[in-house]
Design an enzyme around this catalytic site. Structure first.
Site, short mmCIF file in Angstrom:
data_model
loop_
_atom_site.label_atom_id
_atom_site.label_comp_id
_atom_site.label_asym_id
_atom_site.label_seq_id
_atom_site.Cartn_x
_atom_site.Cartn_y
_atom_site.Cartn_z
CE1 TYR A 187 -4.37 -1.45 0.69
CE2 TYR A 187 -2.92 -3.20 1.45
CZ TYR A 187 -4.17 -2.78 1.04
OH TYR A 187 -5.22 -3.66 0.97
CG HIS A 372 -14.38 -0.40 -0.73
ND1 HIS A 372 -13.93 -1.09 -1.82
CD2 HIS A 372 -13.37 -0.40 0.16
CE1 HIS A 372 -12.68 -1.48 -1.61
NE2 HIS A 372 -12.31 -1.07 -0.41
#
Length: 562
Positions: A187, A372
Site C-alpha cells: 500500500y 466498499h
C-alpha cells in the site's frame, strides 16, 4: 441479428463484450470478442474469483465448428462441466484476424444450483482465454490471461468517450515511475498539494483513472483522500512512501475518502450536469492523498508505475457544488481489527453530529453511492431495504432432525457484546437471551410477503439483533450430526408502500411463563395484550396480513380472534 444495448472494453486491445437483455424472456445475449485463436470464457462470479462462478467456455475449431460448454467452478482449479442442466446456449461464432468472437445466451436466473443468477444491481464478470483450442474438450490453464469487471448488466450506464473531454483543462495527481516493491502486497501513499494555478473557482466535471497498460495486473485499487483542510503540510517535503511506514505523517488525510477505483470498475466517470467538484479559489481542499494497493503475487521486482487520477475541468461553473461524504470504519489496527476465531463480526457505523451540522435543513441531493468492503465482509447497507420474502434453510440430511425454527426480534433498546453474542442450549443461557425471548418474528415456512409491504432492514431498522431458536427432535439419540439450519431473507430492489412488522400474543412456554400443574384434566391459558404494546399503534389501526397460531402438543387453540 441482435441489436446490442450495452458494450464494454473488458481489457484494452484484448477483450470486448456486447450484451442486451430480453425482459420478456428474462434472458441475456452476449457477444464476446477476445484476441486469441484459442478458447475464450466468460463467467458470472459471486465474489470476483473462481469459486462459485458460472462459466461459459467456447472455441472455434479448425473446421470452423463452434464449440461451447456450460461449466461451474468450485475452487481455484479447472471448472467442471455442469452436470445438472446445460444453460448456456451458443448462437454463432467465428475466428477473424487473430480474434475469436462467440455469441451466446442464458436465462438471467436458471434455477440451476451449479449456475449463478444475474441479479439487478452490480454483477461481477470474470473472463479468461487460452492460446490454443482445448485438447479433447479440456481447456488448458489460462495463467495470467484473465480479468474481472464489475458491471450492472441490467442497468449499465455507458461511460462517456475520452473524446468528450478533449481540449478541456485538467490536472493530475499521478505517480512518477514509482518502483513497486517485490512484496506480494504493497500500500503506497503520496500527498499532493491541490492545484493553485486557478485564480477563480472551477468545477471538475469528470475524472479518469490512469493506469499504465503494462501494469494492469499489478494495480488492485486506488483511493483518493481529501486531507483535513485545517492542516498545513511542508509543501517542499510532502509525505510519500509505504502507508504503514508513514502513518503518523499521513494521519490528517486518512479519514475522508473522496473517490476510488478497484479492479473491475470503470476508468472514466462523468458527474451529473447540474453539479461539479470545486477546485481553485476558495476550494476547501488544500491537499489530497492518493493511496494505491499493488497486488504482486509473483513478487516481481523493478516494475515502474505511474498510476494516478486526472480531473477534467469544465469551461463554466455548474449550478451546484459536489462533494463526498464517507461513512464506515477504516480497515486498520486502530479502526477495525477482527478478532481471531470469531464466526461473526458486525460493524455498525454511525454519523456524529459534527459531520452533519453543516448540512442545510433543506437536505442534500444524493447522486451516487459507492459501498466498499474487503473480502471478509459479506454485505453492507447504506439505505433502508425491504425484505420481500424469506425461506427456511434446512440441510436435506437433517430433515428428520429439525422439528421447528423460530426467529425472534430482540429488544431494540438492548445492546449485546458484539464480540461475544450468546449461543447454546436455550435453557442453559436463559439469562443471556432474555432480551430476545418475548417477540417471535416468524416461524418455519417459505413465505412471500404481500406486494404492498416489506420487512425493513438496513438504515433506521428498529431491529439490531435477532435470535434463532431451533428445536431438534432426536429420539434415536444419534451423535455427531452436524447442522446448518437457518433463515434467508430476500431483499427487493425497490422500497414498498408500507413497512411490515410482527406482533406476538401469547404466553411463553417456560417455567416462568407457563407451567401446567400435574394431574389436571384441563388448564386454560388466557392471553391479554397490555397497553404498552398497543400505545404505538396509530388510531387508524393496522392491517393484518397473515396470522400464525402456534401451540405445543398439549395446547388446543380454543378461541382465536384476529
Amino acid at each position: 441479428m441482435v441489436n446490442y444495448k450495452y458494450s464494454i472494453e473488458l481489457e484494452a486491445n484484448i477483450a470486448d463484450l456486447w450484451w442486451t437483455i430480453d425482459d420478456v424472456r428474462k434472458e441475456i445475449t452476449f457477444d464476446l470478442h477476445i484476441r486469441t485463436m484459442g478458447w475464450i470464457a466468460l463467467g458470472i462470479s459471486p465474489g470476483g474469483g473462481m469459486t462459485g462462478a458460472d462459466i461459459g467456455v467456447g472455441w472455434v475449431d479448425s473446421r470452423g465448428q463452434v464449440n461451447f460448454q456450460d461449466r461451474h467452478a468450485s475452487g481455484f482449479f479447472r471448472p467442471m462441466i455442469d452436470n445438472t442442466t446445460n444453460d448456456w446456449f451458443v448462437l454463432q461464432g467465428r475466428e477473424l484476424n487473430g480474434w475469436t468472437a462467440i455469441q451466446f445466451k442464458r436465462l438471467l436466473d436458471t434455477c440451476d444450483s451449479m449456475d449463478y443468477p444475474i441479479k439487478s444491481g452490480t454483477n461481477i464478470l470474470i473472463y479468461a482465454y487460452g492460446l490454443v483450442d482445448p485438447d479433447e474438450s479440456e481447456i488448458n490453464y489460462h495463467e495470467t490471461r484473465r480479468g474481472t469487471r464489475m458491471v450492472p448488466l441490467q442497468s449499465y450506464n455507458q461511460p462517456p468517450s475520452d473524446d468528450k473531454f478533449a481540449g478541456l483543462d485538467y490536472f493530475e495527481l499521478r505517480l512518477n515511475n514509482y518502483i513497486v516493491p517485490s512484496n506480494d502486497t504493497t500500500y503506497y501513499c503520496k500527498i499532493y498539494k491541490a492545484p493553485t494555478s486557478y485564480t477563480t473557482k472551477r468545477h471538475a466535471i469528470a475524472y479518469k483513472i490512469l493506469i499504465d497498460d503494462e501494469n494492469s495486473d499489478l494495480v488492485h485499487h486506488l483511493l483518493l483522500h481529501e486531507c483535513n483542510p485545517s492542516f498545513t503540510f511542508d509543501d517542499n517535503n510532502l509525505p510519500n512512501g509505504v502507508c504503514d511506514e508513514i502513518n503518523d505523517k499521513i494521519e490528517p488525510c486518512s479519514d475522508s475518502i473522496a473517490t476510488g477505483w478497484a479492479v473491475g470498475g470503470d476508468h472514466l466517470i462523468e458527474f451529473p450536469e447540474q453539479a461539479g467538484y470545486p477546485v481553485g479559489l476558495n476550494s476547501p481542499n488544500k491537499y489530497f492523498m492518493v493511496q494505491i494497493h499493488y497486488d504482486n503475487p509473483q513478487q516481481t521486482s523493478n516494475r515502474r508505475d505511474s498510476t494516478g487520477i486526472r480531473y477534467y475541468l469544465g469551461n463554466q461553473l455548474r449550478q451546484h457544488d459536489l462533494g463526498y461524504l464517507t461513512f464506515g470504519t477504516v480497515s486498520n489496527l486502530l479502526g477495525l481489527a477482527i478478532p481471531p476465531k470469531v464466526e461473526k463480526f458486525i460493524v455498525d457505523s454511525y454519523c456524529p453530529s459534527n459531520v452533519t451540522r453543516t448540512i442545510p435543513k433543506s437536505g442534500i441531493t444524493l447522486l451516487s453511492s459507492f459501498p466498499h468492503t474487503h473480502l471478509q465482509a459479506p454485505t453492507s447497507y447504506t439505505t433502508k431495504r425491504h425484505a420481500i420474502a424469506y425461506k427456511i434453510l434446512i440441510d436435506d440430511e437433517n430433515s428428520d432432525l429439525v422439528n421447528h425454527l423460530l426467529l425472534h426480534e430482540c429488544n431494540p433498546s438492548f445492546t449485546f457484546d458484539d464480540n461475544n453474542l450468546p449461543n447454546g442450549v436455550c435453557d442453559e443461557i436463559n439469562d443471556k437471551i432474555e432480551p430476545c425471548s418475548a417477540s417471535i418474528a416468524t416461524g418455519w415456512a417459505l413465505i412471500e410477503f404481500p406486494e404492498q409491504a416489506g420487512y425493513p432492514v438496513g438504515l433506521n431498522s428498529p431491529n439490531k439483533y435477532f435470535m434463532v431458536q431451533i428445536h431438534y427432535d432426536n429420539p434415536q439419540q444419534i451423535s455427531n450430526r452436524r447442522d446448518s439450519t437457518g433463515i434467508r431473507y430476500y431483499l427487493g430492489n425497490q422500497l414498498r408502500q408500507h413497512d411490515l412488522g410482527y406482533l406476538t400474543f401469547g404466553t411463553v412456554s417456560s417455567l416462568l411463563g407457563l407451567a401446567i400443574p400435574p394431574k389436571v384434566e384441563k388448564f386454560i391459558v388466557d392471553s391479554y395484550c397490555p397497553s404498552n404494546v398497543t400505545r404505538t399503534i396509530p388510531k387508524s389501526g393496522i392491517t393484518l396480513l397473515p396470522s400464525f397460531p402456534h401451540t405445543h402438543l398439549q395446547g388446543i387453540v380454543k378461541d382465536y380472534y384476529s
